[in-house]
Design a protein around this motif. Structure first.
Motif, mmCIF file in Angstrom:
data_model
loop_
_atom_site.group_PDB
_atom_site.id
_atom_site.type_symbol
_atom_site.label_atom_id
_atom_site.label_comp_id
_atom_site.label_asym_id
_atom_site.label_seq_id
_atom_site.Cartn_x
_atom_site.Cartn_y
_atom_site.Cartn_z
ATOM 1 N N LEU A 104 0.987 -0.924 -0.030
ATOM 2 C CA LEU A 104 0.103 -0.041 -0.162
ATOM 3 C C LEU A 104 0.982 1.041 -0.383
ATOM 4 O O LEU A 104 0.436 1.921 -0.284
ATOM 5 C CB LEU A 104 -1.348 -0.266 1.036
ATOM 6 N N LEU A 105 2.005 0.974 0.413
ATOM 7 C CA LEU A 105 2.651 2.211 1.112
ATOM 8 C C LEU A 105 3.259 2.819 -0.287
ATOM 9 O O LEU A 105 3.657 3.664 -0.528
ATOM 10 C CB LEU A 105 3.875 2.166 2.190
ATOM 11 N N LEU A 106 3.807 1.582 -0.438
ATOM 12 C CA LEU A 106 4.835 1.579 -2.261
ATOM 13 C C LEU A 106 3.894 2.071 -3.182
ATOM 14 O O LEU A 106 4.467 3.065 -4.170
ATOM 15 C CB LEU A 106 5.714 0.095 -2.271
ATOM 16 N N LEU A 107 2.240 1.720 -2.713
ATOM 17 C CA LEU A 107 1.506 1.780 -4.215
ATOM 18 C C LEU A 107 1.637 3.179 -4.269
ATOM 19 O O LEU A 107 0.950 4.421 -5.467
ATOM 20 C CB LEU A 107 0.510 1.177 -4.453
ATOM 21 N N GLY A 108 1.356 4.089 -2.703
ATOM 22 C CA GLY A 108 1.247 5.466 -2.695
ATOM 23 C C GLY A 108 2.237 6.450 -2.881
ATOM 24 O O GLY A 108 1.763 7.470 -3.799
#
Length: 524
Positions: free
Chosen positions: A450-454
Protein backbone atom coordinates in the motif's frame (compact mmCIF):
# COMPACT_ATOMS: atom_id res chain seq x y z
CA UNK A 1 54.34 63.39 -50.35
CA UNK A 2 56.89 61.96 -47.94
CA UNK A 3 58.53 65.26 -47.10
CA UNK A 4 59.14 66.82 -43.71
CA UNK A 5 56.31 67.82 -41.43
CA UNK A 6 57.76 71.33 -41.15
CA UNK A 7 56.47 73.90 -43.60
CA UNK A 8 59.90 75.54 -43.99
CA UNK A 9 63.44 74.44 -43.37
CA UNK A 10 64.15 74.98 -39.70
CA UNK A 11 65.92 78.11 -38.81
CA UNK A 12 66.78 80.00 -35.70
CA UNK A 13 63.75 80.18 -33.43
CA UNK A 14 61.69 78.04 -35.70
CA UNK A 15 62.42 74.60 -34.24
CA UNK A 16 59.94 72.39 -32.61
CA UNK A 17 60.93 73.59 -29.17
CA UNK A 18 60.59 77.27 -29.82
CA UNK A 19 58.52 79.22 -27.40
CA UNK A 20 55.91 80.42 -29.85
CA UNK A 21 52.47 78.82 -30.07
CA UNK A 22 51.21 76.58 -32.76
CA UNK A 23 49.83 79.35 -34.85
CA UNK A 24 52.67 81.83 -34.43
CA UNK A 25 55.81 79.98 -35.48
CA UNK A 26 56.14 78.41 -38.83
CA UNK A 27 58.39 75.63 -37.47
CA UNK A 28 56.04 74.19 -34.86
CA UNK A 29 54.30 70.82 -35.02
CA UNK A 30 50.51 70.66 -35.27
CA UNK A 31 48.84 70.88 -31.84
CA UNK A 32 47.83 67.60 -30.17
CA UNK A 33 44.07 67.57 -29.52
CA UNK A 34 43.16 67.33 -25.86
CA UNK A 35 39.87 66.04 -24.38
CA UNK A 36 37.40 68.74 -23.65
CA UNK A 37 35.60 69.14 -20.37
CA UNK A 38 32.28 67.93 -21.81
CA UNK A 39 33.60 64.83 -23.63
CA UNK A 40 32.12 61.42 -22.52
CA UNK A 41 35.46 59.63 -22.61
CA UNK A 42 36.08 56.12 -23.94
CA UNK A 43 33.14 53.82 -24.62
CA UNK A 44 31.98 51.65 -21.70
CA UNK A 45 32.47 47.90 -21.71
CA UNK A 46 29.14 46.33 -22.78
CA UNK A 47 29.71 43.54 -20.27
CA UNK A 48 29.83 46.09 -17.44
CA UNK A 49 26.62 47.67 -18.70
CA UNK A 50 24.85 44.29 -18.89
CA UNK A 51 26.10 43.25 -15.44
CA UNK A 52 24.90 46.53 -13.97
CA UNK A 53 21.49 46.20 -15.61
CA UNK A 54 20.95 42.63 -14.38
CA UNK A 55 22.86 43.04 -11.14
CA UNK A 56 20.05 42.07 -8.75
CA UNK A 57 19.05 38.97 -10.65
CA UNK A 58 22.62 37.81 -11.34
CA UNK A 59 23.58 38.24 -7.69
CA UNK A 60 20.62 36.14 -6.50
CA UNK A 61 20.97 33.38 -9.12
CA UNK A 62 22.03 29.98 -7.80
CA UNK A 63 23.19 28.64 -11.18
CA UNK A 64 24.40 30.21 -14.47
CA UNK A 65 21.55 28.50 -16.31
CA UNK A 66 19.12 30.88 -14.61
CA UNK A 67 21.00 33.82 -16.13
CA UNK A 68 21.11 32.13 -19.54
CA UNK A 69 17.35 31.65 -19.42
CA UNK A 70 16.85 35.36 -18.73
CA UNK A 71 19.21 36.35 -21.55
CA UNK A 72 17.37 34.13 -24.02
CA UNK A 73 13.97 35.36 -22.86
CA UNK A 74 15.26 38.90 -23.43
CA UNK A 75 15.71 38.05 -27.13
CA UNK A 76 19.50 37.73 -27.19
CA UNK A 77 20.52 35.32 -29.91
CA UNK A 78 23.93 33.66 -30.09
CA UNK A 79 24.85 35.80 -33.09
CA UNK A 80 23.96 38.99 -31.23
CA UNK A 81 25.97 37.85 -28.21
CA UNK A 82 29.04 37.10 -30.36
CA UNK A 83 28.87 40.51 -32.06
CA UNK A 84 28.10 42.57 -28.96
CA UNK A 85 29.88 40.80 -26.13
CA UNK A 86 32.41 38.59 -27.90
CA UNK A 87 31.19 35.39 -26.23
CA UNK A 88 30.26 32.16 -28.02
CA UNK A 89 26.65 31.81 -26.80
CA UNK A 90 24.26 32.66 -23.99
CA UNK A 91 25.66 29.97 -21.69
CA UNK A 92 29.23 31.29 -21.96
CA UNK A 93 28.00 34.82 -21.34
CA UNK A 94 25.93 33.65 -18.38
CA UNK A 95 28.89 31.85 -16.82
CA UNK A 96 31.06 34.96 -17.05
CA UNK A 97 28.32 37.15 -15.58
CA UNK A 98 27.81 34.61 -12.81
CA UNK A 99 31.57 34.72 -12.02
CA UNK A 100 31.84 38.51 -12.33
CA UNK A 101 28.99 39.51 -9.99
CA UNK A 102 29.40 38.40 -6.36
CA UNK A 103 26.65 36.40 -4.69
CA UNK A 104 24.22 38.59 -2.82
CA UNK A 105 20.91 37.45 -1.42
CA UNK A 106 19.04 40.42 -0.03
CA UNK A 107 16.51 39.64 2.61
CA UNK A 108 13.07 40.32 1.19
CA UNK A 109 9.68 40.35 2.78
CA UNK A 110 7.35 37.40 2.45
CA UNK A 111 6.47 37.03 -1.21
CA UNK A 112 2.96 36.05 -2.26
CA UNK A 113 2.56 32.31 -2.58
CA UNK A 114 1.00 31.43 -5.96
CA UNK A 115 0.65 27.77 -4.91
CA UNK A 116 -1.46 28.33 -1.83
CA UNK A 117 -4.72 26.41 -2.03
CA UNK A 118 -7.47 25.59 0.41
CA UNK A 119 -7.11 22.31 2.24
CA UNK A 120 -10.90 22.08 2.48
CA UNK A 121 -11.28 22.26 -1.30
CA UNK A 122 -8.73 19.49 -1.82
CA UNK A 123 -10.35 17.27 0.80
CA UNK A 124 -13.70 17.87 -0.87
CA UNK A 125 -12.31 16.61 -4.16
CA UNK A 126 -10.99 13.50 -2.44
CA UNK A 127 -14.42 12.81 -0.96
CA UNK A 128 -16.05 13.32 -4.36
CA UNK A 129 -13.62 10.83 -5.91
CA UNK A 130 -14.61 8.14 -3.39
CA UNK A 131 -18.30 8.97 -2.84
CA UNK A 132 -19.60 7.21 -6.00
CA UNK A 133 -18.42 3.92 -4.48
CA UNK A 134 -21.48 4.08 -2.22
CA UNK A 135 -23.61 3.41 -5.30
CA UNK A 136 -22.39 -0.20 -5.25
CA UNK A 137 -23.70 -0.54 -1.71
CA UNK A 138 -27.06 0.86 -2.74
CA UNK A 139 -27.35 -1.34 -5.82
CA UNK A 140 -26.00 -4.55 -4.26
CA UNK A 141 -29.37 -6.40 -4.24
CA UNK A 142 -29.72 -5.74 -7.95
CA UNK A 143 -26.36 -7.37 -8.66
CA UNK A 144 -27.14 -10.66 -6.99
CA UNK A 145 -26.23 -13.81 -8.84
CA UNK A 146 -23.84 -16.72 -8.79
CA UNK A 147 -20.15 -15.83 -8.34
CA UNK A 148 -18.10 -15.61 -11.49
CA UNK A 149 -15.33 -18.00 -12.47
CA UNK A 150 -12.89 -16.27 -10.10
CA UNK A 151 -15.23 -16.46 -7.14
CA UNK A 152 -15.92 -12.71 -7.18
CA UNK A 153 -19.45 -11.34 -6.70
CA UNK A 154 -21.60 -11.32 -9.82
CA UNK A 155 -20.91 -8.43 -12.19
CA UNK A 156 -17.58 -7.42 -10.60
CA UNK A 157 -15.50 -7.83 -13.76
CA UNK A 158 -18.17 -6.10 -15.85
CA UNK A 159 -18.15 -3.02 -13.65
CA UNK A 160 -14.36 -3.00 -13.31
CA UNK A 161 -13.84 -3.07 -17.09
CA UNK A 162 -16.15 -0.09 -17.60
CA UNK A 163 -14.61 1.83 -14.70
CA UNK A 164 -11.03 1.26 -15.91
CA UNK A 165 -11.73 2.44 -19.46
CA UNK A 166 -13.66 5.42 -18.10
CA UNK A 167 -10.73 6.33 -15.84
CA UNK A 168 -8.26 6.24 -18.73
CA UNK A 169 -10.48 8.36 -20.96
CA UNK A 170 -11.18 10.76 -18.10
CA UNK A 171 -7.46 11.44 -17.63
CA UNK A 172 -6.93 12.16 -21.32
CA UNK A 173 -10.02 14.34 -21.69
CA UNK A 174 -9.32 16.29 -18.51
CA UNK A 175 -5.82 17.21 -19.64
CA UNK A 176 -7.04 18.48 -22.99
CA UNK A 177 -9.78 20.54 -21.37
CA UNK A 178 -7.37 21.94 -18.77
CA UNK A 179 -4.98 22.85 -21.61
CA UNK A 180 -7.68 24.99 -23.21
CA UNK A 181 -8.43 26.58 -19.84
CA UNK A 182 -4.73 27.35 -19.45
CA UNK A 183 -4.87 29.19 -22.78
CA UNK A 184 -7.77 31.25 -21.48
CA UNK A 185 -10.32 29.73 -23.82
CA UNK A 186 -13.10 28.44 -21.59
CA UNK A 187 -15.46 28.07 -24.55
CA UNK A 188 -13.03 25.69 -26.28
CA UNK A 189 -12.66 23.71 -23.04
CA UNK A 190 -16.45 23.42 -22.88
CA UNK A 191 -16.64 22.22 -26.48
CA UNK A 192 -13.93 19.65 -25.77
CA UNK A 193 -15.90 18.29 -22.84
CA UNK A 194 -19.12 18.42 -24.84
CA UNK A 195 -17.65 16.08 -27.44
CA UNK A 196 -15.34 13.98 -25.26
CA UNK A 197 -17.68 13.14 -22.37
CA UNK A 198 -20.29 11.30 -24.50
CA UNK A 199 -17.54 9.45 -26.36
CA UNK A 200 -16.05 8.32 -23.06
CA UNK A 201 -19.46 7.14 -21.87
CA UNK A 202 -19.87 5.05 -25.01
CA UNK A 203 -16.40 3.53 -24.60
CA UNK A 204 -17.01 2.66 -20.96
CA UNK A 205 -20.34 1.04 -21.78
CA UNK A 206 -18.81 -0.91 -24.67
CA UNK A 207 -16.02 -2.20 -22.42
CA UNK A 208 -18.56 -3.41 -19.87
CA UNK A 209 -20.68 -5.09 -22.53
CA UNK A 210 -17.59 -6.90 -23.83
CA UNK A 211 -17.30 -8.85 -20.55
CA UNK A 212 -19.71 -11.81 -20.66
CA UNK A 213 -21.37 -13.61 -17.79
CA UNK A 214 -22.64 -10.72 -15.68
CA UNK A 215 -26.20 -10.37 -14.37
CA UNK A 216 -28.52 -8.30 -16.59
CA UNK A 217 -28.63 -5.33 -14.22
CA UNK A 218 -24.82 -5.12 -14.13
CA UNK A 219 -24.76 -3.87 -17.72
CA UNK A 220 -27.37 -1.19 -16.99
CA UNK A 221 -25.39 -0.25 -13.88
CA UNK A 222 -22.18 -0.04 -15.94
CA UNK A 223 -23.89 2.22 -18.49
CA UNK A 224 -25.04 4.55 -15.71
CA UNK A 225 -21.53 4.45 -14.26
CA UNK A 226 -20.07 5.52 -17.61
CA UNK A 227 -22.58 8.37 -17.91
CA UNK A 228 -21.72 9.56 -14.41
CA UNK A 229 -17.97 9.51 -15.12
CA UNK A 230 -18.51 11.77 -18.13
CA UNK A 231 -20.71 14.19 -16.22
CA UNK A 232 -18.36 14.26 -13.21
CA UNK A 233 -15.38 14.97 -15.47
CA UNK A 234 -17.13 18.01 -16.91
CA UNK A 235 -18.10 19.41 -13.52
CA UNK A 236 -14.70 18.80 -11.91
CA UNK A 237 -12.73 20.34 -14.77
CA UNK A 238 -14.95 23.42 -14.73
CA UNK A 239 -14.54 23.80 -10.96
CA UNK A 240 -18.06 22.77 -9.92
CA UNK A 241 -17.17 20.39 -7.10
CA UNK A 242 -19.92 21.60 -4.77
CA UNK A 243 -22.53 21.22 -7.50
CA UNK A 244 -21.40 17.63 -8.07
CA UNK A 245 -21.52 16.97 -4.34
CA UNK A 246 -25.13 18.16 -4.26
CA UNK A 247 -25.98 15.82 -7.16
CA UNK A 248 -24.52 12.86 -5.24
CA UNK A 249 -26.43 13.69 -2.04
CA UNK A 250 -29.53 11.50 -2.73
CA UNK A 251 -27.43 8.45 -3.53
CA UNK A 252 -25.15 9.00 -0.52
CA UNK A 253 -28.12 9.44 1.82
CA UNK A 254 -29.65 6.21 0.54
CA UNK A 255 -26.39 4.31 1.01
CA UNK A 256 -26.16 5.48 4.62
CA UNK A 257 -29.80 4.54 5.20
CA UNK A 258 -29.30 0.94 4.03
CA UNK A 259 -26.87 0.43 6.89
CA UNK A 260 -29.82 0.70 9.28
CA UNK A 261 -32.93 -0.24 7.26
CA UNK A 262 -33.58 -2.43 4.26
CA UNK A 263 -34.81 -0.09 1.52
CA UNK A 264 -37.12 -1.51 -1.14
CA UNK A 265 -35.60 -2.12 -4.55
CA UNK A 266 -37.70 0.60 -6.31
CA UNK A 267 -36.45 3.18 -3.79
CA UNK A 268 -32.83 2.13 -4.37
CA UNK A 269 -33.24 2.41 -8.13
CA UNK A 270 -34.98 5.77 -7.79
CA UNK A 271 -32.14 7.21 -5.67
CA UNK A 272 -29.51 5.96 -8.11
CA UNK A 273 -31.33 7.36 -11.13
CA UNK A 274 -32.02 10.67 -9.35
CA UNK A 275 -28.32 11.27 -8.63
CA UNK A 276 -27.34 10.24 -12.14
CA UNK A 277 -29.90 12.53 -13.79
CA UNK A 278 -28.90 15.40 -11.49
CA UNK A 279 -25.21 15.04 -12.38
CA UNK A 280 -25.91 14.82 -16.12
CA UNK A 281 -28.35 17.77 -16.06
CA UNK A 282 -25.93 19.98 -14.13
CA UNK A 283 -23.09 19.03 -16.48
CA UNK A 284 -25.14 19.87 -19.58
CA UNK A 285 -26.08 23.20 -18.00
CA UNK A 286 -22.38 24.08 -17.63
CA UNK A 287 -21.48 23.12 -21.20
CA UNK A 288 -21.95 25.41 -24.24
CA UNK A 289 -24.44 23.11 -25.93
CA UNK A 290 -25.84 25.66 -28.39
CA UNK A 291 -22.40 27.03 -29.30
CA UNK A 292 -21.07 23.50 -29.76
CA UNK A 293 -23.87 22.58 -32.14
CA UNK A 294 -23.32 25.76 -34.16
CA UNK A 295 -19.57 25.14 -34.32
CA UNK A 296 -20.14 21.56 -35.48
CA UNK A 297 -22.56 22.73 -38.18
CA UNK A 298 -20.09 25.36 -39.40
CA UNK A 299 -17.29 22.82 -39.51
CA UNK A 300 -19.40 20.39 -41.52
CA UNK A 301 -20.35 23.14 -43.96
CA UNK A 302 -16.69 24.12 -44.26
CA UNK A 303 -15.67 20.57 -45.06
CA UNK A 304 -18.40 20.32 -47.68
CA UNK A 305 -17.37 23.61 -49.28
CA UNK A 306 -13.72 22.55 -49.55
CA UNK A 307 -14.55 19.12 -51.02
CA UNK A 308 -12.85 18.86 -54.45
CA UNK A 309 -14.85 18.14 -57.55
CA UNK A 310 -14.61 14.56 -58.79
CA UNK A 311 -15.07 15.31 -62.48
CA UNK A 312 -12.40 15.61 -65.12
CA UNK A 313 -8.72 14.76 -64.78
CA UNK A 314 -6.84 14.73 -61.50
CA UNK A 315 -5.68 18.23 -60.58
CA UNK A 316 -2.96 19.37 -58.28
CA UNK A 317 -4.27 21.26 -55.29
CA UNK A 318 -2.50 23.19 -52.58
CA UNK A 319 -2.77 21.85 -49.07
CA UNK A 320 -3.64 25.31 -47.83
CA UNK A 321 -5.06 27.91 -50.16
CA UNK A 322 -3.71 31.43 -50.16
CA UNK A 323 -7.13 32.75 -49.28
CA UNK A 324 -7.51 30.46 -46.25
CA UNK A 325 -6.86 32.31 -43.05
CA UNK A 326 -4.46 30.65 -40.66
CA UNK A 327 -5.89 30.00 -37.21
CA UNK A 328 -4.09 28.48 -34.22
CA UNK A 329 -4.91 24.85 -33.64
CA UNK A 330 -4.61 24.87 -29.86
CA UNK A 331 -3.12 22.04 -27.79
CA UNK A 332 -2.10 18.93 -29.69
CA UNK A 333 -4.01 15.73 -29.18
CA UNK A 334 -0.78 13.78 -28.78
CA UNK A 335 0.13 15.78 -25.68
CA UNK A 336 -2.86 14.34 -23.82
CA UNK A 337 -2.15 10.69 -24.62
CA UNK A 338 0.59 10.23 -21.94
CA UNK A 339 -1.94 11.24 -19.29
CA UNK A 340 -4.22 8.44 -20.43
CA UNK A 341 -1.30 5.99 -20.36
CA UNK A 342 -0.45 7.13 -16.84
CA UNK A 343 -4.09 6.63 -15.84
CA UNK A 344 -4.10 3.13 -17.32
CA UNK A 345 -0.90 2.16 -15.51
CA UNK A 346 -1.97 3.46 -12.11
CA UNK A 347 -5.48 2.07 -12.55
CA UNK A 348 -4.15 -1.41 -13.19
CA UNK A 349 -1.77 -1.18 -10.24
CA UNK A 350 -4.63 -0.22 -7.92
CA UNK A 351 -6.77 -3.02 -9.38
CA UNK A 352 -4.02 -5.57 -8.73
CA UNK A 353 -3.56 -4.24 -5.19
CA UNK A 354 -7.22 -4.97 -4.49
CA UNK A 355 -7.77 -8.14 -6.53
CA UNK A 356 -4.28 -9.45 -7.29
CA UNK A 357 -4.54 -12.51 -5.10
CA UNK A 358 -8.02 -13.38 -6.33
CA UNK A 359 -7.02 -12.98 -9.98
CA UNK A 360 -4.09 -15.32 -9.31
CA UNK A 361 -6.48 -18.03 -8.09
CA UNK A 362 -6.71 -17.13 -4.41
CA UNK A 363 -9.90 -17.14 -2.36
CA UNK A 364 -12.51 -14.41 -2.86
CA UNK A 365 -12.04 -13.38 0.77
CA UNK A 366 -8.59 -12.01 -0.17
CA UNK A 367 -10.11 -8.95 -1.87
CA UNK A 368 -8.33 -5.92 -0.36
CA UNK A 369 -11.04 -3.38 -1.13
CA UNK A 370 -10.06 -1.03 1.76
CA UNK A 371 -6.70 -0.45 0.07
CA UNK A 372 -8.36 0.76 -3.13
CA UNK A 373 -10.73 2.98 -1.13
CA UNK A 374 -7.82 4.41 0.88
CA UNK A 375 -5.89 5.26 -2.29
CA UNK A 376 -8.96 6.96 -3.75
CA UNK A 377 -9.68 9.03 -0.64
CA UNK A 378 -6.01 10.01 -0.35
CA UNK A 379 -6.10 11.85 -3.66
CA UNK A 380 -7.48 14.93 -1.89
CA UNK A 381 -4.58 15.24 0.60
CA UNK A 382 -2.20 14.27 -2.22
CA UNK A 383 -3.33 17.25 -4.29
CA UNK A 384 -2.87 19.62 -1.37
CA UNK A 385 0.61 18.26 -0.62
CA UNK A 386 1.62 18.73 -4.25
CA UNK A 387 0.85 22.42 -3.86
CA UNK A 388 2.75 22.46 -0.56
CA UNK A 389 5.78 21.02 -2.33
CA UNK A 390 5.66 23.76 -4.96
CA UNK A 391 5.39 26.38 -2.23
CA UNK A 392 8.30 24.86 -0.31
CA UNK A 393 10.58 24.71 -3.33
CA UNK A 394 9.70 28.30 -4.24
CA UNK A 395 10.68 29.38 -0.74
CA UNK A 396 13.88 27.34 -1.00
CA UNK A 397 14.67 28.92 -4.33
CA UNK A 398 14.43 32.38 -2.81
CA UNK A 399 16.59 31.56 0.19
CA UNK A 400 19.21 29.17 -1.23
CA UNK A 401 22.77 30.44 -1.63
CA UNK A 402 24.05 27.75 -4.01
CA UNK A 403 22.74 24.95 -6.23
CA UNK A 404 23.67 22.30 -3.67
CA UNK A 405 21.88 24.19 -0.90
CA UNK A 406 18.74 24.44 -3.03
CA UNK A 407 18.95 20.73 -3.80
CA UNK A 408 19.11 19.92 -0.09
CA UNK A 409 16.11 22.13 0.60
CA UNK A 410 14.17 20.51 -2.22
CA UNK A 411 14.93 17.02 -0.88
CA UNK A 412 13.87 18.07 2.63
CA UNK A 413 10.57 19.43 1.29
CA UNK A 414 10.04 16.31 -0.80
CA UNK A 415 10.68 14.01 2.17
CA UNK A 416 8.33 15.98 4.39
CA UNK A 417 5.44 16.07 1.88
CA UNK A 418 5.80 12.42 0.87
CA UNK A 419 6.03 11.34 4.50
CA UNK A 420 2.84 13.21 5.40
CA UNK A 421 1.02 11.66 2.44
CA UNK A 422 2.10 8.12 3.33
CA UNK A 423 1.05 8.67 6.95
CA UNK A 424 -2.41 9.81 5.81
CA UNK A 425 -2.65 6.86 3.43
CA UNK A 426 -1.70 4.40 6.15
CA UNK A 427 -4.30 5.89 8.52
CA UNK A 428 -6.99 5.58 5.85
CA UNK A 429 -5.97 1.99 5.10
CA UNK A 430 -6.07 0.96 8.76
CA UNK A 431 -9.42 2.69 9.32
CA UNK A 432 -10.95 1.12 6.23
CA UNK A 433 -9.75 -2.34 7.19
CA UNK A 434 -11.26 -2.04 10.67
CA UNK A 435 -14.61 -0.79 9.36
CA UNK A 436 -14.96 -3.05 6.28
CA UNK A 437 -16.81 -6.27 7.13
CA UNK A 438 -14.76 -9.34 6.35
CA UNK A 439 -11.75 -7.40 5.02
CA UNK A 440 -8.39 -9.24 5.22
CA UNK A 441 -6.00 -7.98 7.87
CA UNK A 442 -3.24 -5.50 7.08
CA UNK A 443 -0.14 -7.67 7.27
CA UNK A 444 3.35 -6.31 6.84
CA UNK A 445 3.41 -7.23 3.16
CA UNK A 446 0.04 -5.55 2.54
CA UNK A 447 1.16 -2.40 4.34
CA UNK A 448 4.39 -2.27 2.33
CA UNK A 449 2.46 -2.74 -0.92
CA UNK A 450 0.00 0.00 0.00
CA UNK A 451 2.71 2.50 0.94
CA UNK A 452 4.89 1.74 -2.07
CA UNK A 453 1.92 2.08 -4.39
CA UNK A 454 1.05 5.39 -2.72
CA UNK A 455 4.61 6.58 -3.29
CA UNK A 456 4.33 5.60 -6.95
CA UNK A 457 1.09 7.52 -7.44
CA UNK A 458 2.21 10.65 -5.57
CA UNK A 459 5.62 10.77 -7.29
CA UNK A 460 3.96 10.29 -10.68
CA UNK A 461 1.53 13.13 -9.98
CA UNK A 462 4.44 15.29 -8.87
CA UNK A 463 6.27 14.71 -12.14
CA UNK A 464 3.02 15.43 -13.98
CA UNK A 465 2.72 18.81 -12.27
CA UNK A 466 6.18 19.74 -13.61
CA UNK A 467 5.37 18.64 -17.16
CA UNK A 468 7.36 15.38 -16.99
CA UNK A 469 4.35 13.15 -17.59
CA UNK A 470 6.02 10.96 -20.24
CA UNK A 471 8.67 9.36 -17.98
CA UNK A 472 6.06 8.91 -15.25
CA UNK A 473 3.69 7.24 -17.72
CA UNK A 474 6.45 4.94 -18.98
CA UNK A 475 7.34 3.80 -15.45
CA UNK A 476 3.74 3.18 -14.35
CA UNK A 477 2.75 1.46 -17.59
CA UNK A 478 5.85 -0.75 -17.43
CA UNK A 479 5.02 -1.72 -13.84
CA UNK A 480 1.46 -2.60 -14.87
CA UNK A 481 2.74 -4.69 -17.79
CA UNK A 482 5.23 -6.50 -15.55
CA UNK A 483 2.55 -7.37 -13.01
CA UNK A 484 0.15 -8.46 -15.76
CA UNK A 485 2.77 -10.79 -17.23
CA UNK A 486 3.51 -12.25 -13.81
CA UNK A 487 -0.20 -12.83 -13.31
CA UNK A 488 -0.70 -14.47 -16.70
CA UNK A 489 2.34 -16.73 -16.42
CA UNK A 490 1.86 -17.56 -12.73
CA UNK A 491 5.34 -16.31 -11.91
CA UNK A 492 5.93 -15.85 -8.20
CA UNK A 493 3.63 -15.43 -5.25
CA UNK A 494 1.13 -12.55 -5.90
CA UNK A 495 1.93 -10.59 -2.75
CA UNK A 496 5.67 -10.78 -3.34
CA UNK A 497 5.25 -9.76 -6.98
CA UNK A 498 3.20 -6.74 -5.93
CA UNK A 499 5.86 -5.59 -3.45
CA UNK A 500 8.71 -6.05 -5.94
CA UNK A 501 6.91 -4.29 -8.80
CA UNK A 502 5.69 -1.39 -6.64
CA UNK A 503 9.12 -1.01 -5.01
CA UNK A 504 10.92 -0.96 -8.35
CA UNK A 505 8.51 1.60 -9.77
CA UNK A 506 8.79 3.76 -6.65
CA UNK A 507 12.60 3.70 -6.83
CA UNK A 508 12.56 4.61 -10.53
CA UNK A 509 10.19 7.54 -9.96
CA UNK A 510 12.20 8.74 -6.96
CA UNK A 511 15.33 8.78 -9.13
CA UNK A 512 13.51 10.76 -11.81
CA UNK A 513 12.25 13.25 -9.24
CA UNK A 514 15.76 13.84 -7.87
CA UNK A 515 17.28 14.19 -11.35
CA UNK A 516 14.59 16.37 -12.93
CA UNK A 517 13.53 18.49 -9.96
CA UNK A 518 16.93 18.92 -8.33
CA UNK A 519 17.76 21.74 -10.76
CA UNK A 520 16.71 25.26 -9.81
CA UNK A 521 15.64 26.03 -13.37
CA UNK A 522 12.89 23.38 -13.14
CA UNK A 523 11.11 25.51 -10.51
CA UNK A 524 11.17 28.86 -12.29
Amino acid sequence: MSGSLWLKPPGPGSGPHSGSGAGHGSGTLPAIPRPRAGDAGPAADPMDELAARLDVFIASAVHPDEIAAVLESDGMTDEYIRLTYGRHDSFALAEELYARVPRSFPETGPAPDPWKVSLTACLLRGVIFALPGLAYLLGAPLLEGPPDRLGLPAGTLTLLAGALIGWVWDQTLSHRAYSWLGLGDRAAAGRTLLVGAPVGSLLGTAAALAVPGGPPFSYAFAAGQALYVGAATCLLVLGRERVLLAALAPMAAGAVAVLFVDLPVPVRVALLVLSLLAACTLAVRELPLADGLRAAAQRIRGWAARRPARVGPVRWQMLRGAEEEYTPRGPRLGDSVPFGVFGLGTGLLVLYAALGEVLAGGPAEAVAAPSAVALTLSMGPAEWLLHRFRSGTLSGLQGARSPSQFRRRMLATLTRCLGIYLAVLLALGVTGTLLWPGAPGLTGVRVATLLLLGAVMWSGLLLQSFGAVRPAAVVCASAAVAQSLALLTGLGQPRVVQVVVAGTAAAALATLVCLLLGRATAHR
